[in-house]
Scaffold this active site. Sequence first.
Site, PDB file in Angstrom:
ATOM      1  N   SER A  35       0.795  -1.229   0.000  1.00  0.00           N
ATOM      2  CA  SER A  35       0.000   0.000   0.000  1.00  0.00           C
ATOM      3  C   SER A  35       0.826   1.277   0.000  1.00  0.00           C
ATOM      4  O   SER A  35       0.305   2.347  -0.317  1.00  0.00           O
ATOM      5  CB  SER A  35      -0.935   0.014   1.217  1.00  0.00           C
ATOM      6  OG  SER A  35      -0.200  -0.142   2.419  1.00  0.00           O
ATOM      7  N   ASP A 312      -3.144   7.662   8.446  1.00  0.00           N
ATOM      8  CA  ASP A 312      -3.895   6.752   9.306  1.00  0.00           C
ATOM      9  C   ASP A 312      -2.910   6.041  10.220  1.00  0.00           C
ATOM     10  O   ASP A 312      -1.806   6.540  10.435  1.00  0.00           O
ATOM     11  CB  ASP A 312      -4.749   5.782   8.470  1.00  0.00           C
ATOM     12  CG  ASP A 312      -3.916   4.952   7.484  1.00  0.00           C
ATOM     13  OD1 ASP A 312      -2.695   4.842   7.683  1.00  0.00           O
ATOM     14  OD2 ASP A 312      -4.509   4.409   6.528  1.00  0.00           O
ATOM     15  N   HIS A 315      -0.097   4.490   7.331  1.00  0.00           N
ATOM     16  CA  HIS A 315       0.424   5.154   6.138  1.00  0.00           C
ATOM     17  C   HIS A 315       0.745   6.630   6.372  1.00  0.00           C
ATOM     18  O   HIS A 315      -0.048   7.346   6.983  1.00  0.00           O
ATOM     19  CB  HIS A 315      -0.601   5.062   5.004  1.00  0.00           C
ATOM     20  CG  HIS A 315      -1.056   3.670   4.721  1.00  0.00           C
ATOM     21  ND1 HIS A 315      -2.205   3.128   5.275  1.00  0.00           N
ATOM     22  CD2 HIS A 315      -0.504   2.704   3.952  1.00  0.00           C
ATOM     23  CE1 HIS A 315      -2.343   1.885   4.851  1.00  0.00           C
ATOM     24  NE2 HIS A 315      -1.323   1.596   4.056  1.00  0.00           N
TER      25      HIS A 315
END
Length: 338
Positions: A35, A312, A315
């Site tokens: 991600s 978050d 990340h």
Amino acid sequence: MLVLLLIFRETEGAKKTYGVYDSSNPVKLFIFGDSYVDTGNFVHSESYKVPNGITYPGKPAGRFCDGRNLADYLASYLKIETPTPYAFINSTNMQCGVNFGYGGTGVFSTSIDGPNTTSQIDSFQKLIEQNQIIKQDLQSAIALVNAGANDYTNALKDGKFLNLPSFRDSLVKQIAVNLKRIHSLGINKVAVTLLQPVGCLPVLNLIALRLECVDLLNAVSRDHNKLLLQAVQDLNQETGGQSVFITLDLYNSFLSAIETIKKQRAENSTWMNPLQPCCEGKTLADSCGTVDDNGSKRYSLCDTPTLSFFWDVVHPSQKGWSAIFPLLQSSIGQLITT
């Protein structure tokens, strides 16, 4: 030569990184990982839910943050557009390369039902075999590989963490196999990231009240990185001493950026606490973007996302990446000059 000048105003870091795109640039970027580099492949994920993308492009766009991530910054540094996610490629949109990164995946299989790094390289090889990517495309190509953090998280859930040294050895060995395979497919410049300081991630630094990174957990990253650095050195020796493989030091770049922000905050900076997430689920079962059956938010959002370092609990935000990326540029320069 057509040059398009784009000016962005979000952050000073973004100004330094985003600027001139060169449509005649032959460089192609092929991206593999999780991600931190996914720009849209994990279609059925929170990356396509509000409030992700709130800073750029203003709506959810498949990135696990409020704006641009590592893949975007690297592409801009190379003066090319961000490569198209593999899920959306066609015969006309691979001019800048392909992004195979898929959020939540790892070197091995994880709890996410998505392609791990080996499967991503399989897809890359298939495009080559189908002549959708030709040898000429690969001659000036660069590969970026970012994976490993999700493997450690998955190992913790599965109990493999109890035999951490053995698991770490097998993980780094597989990363080396993946890097060597990418090179064998025709790419002569391969960058792999070192593991970020996992003890700084808000999902884990909560035990330190988000005031400090947890050094005991950061030791996991340091031990991993020590092995990976040796593996990369060995790979370069196998290629006759050429600098085919380079490492991007996310570990020290994260730490340096966080410490700089802390000092700036002490001088009345407008930065948020860099160890505090901007967007966080209300419970452990919730994440940024989660809503209940009635559409009510199951997350909280900070007032100004562009002042956060972490978007978050895992990340970096776009602002965070803009602080991290300049610290990687001296290493990235080797991709172009050597």
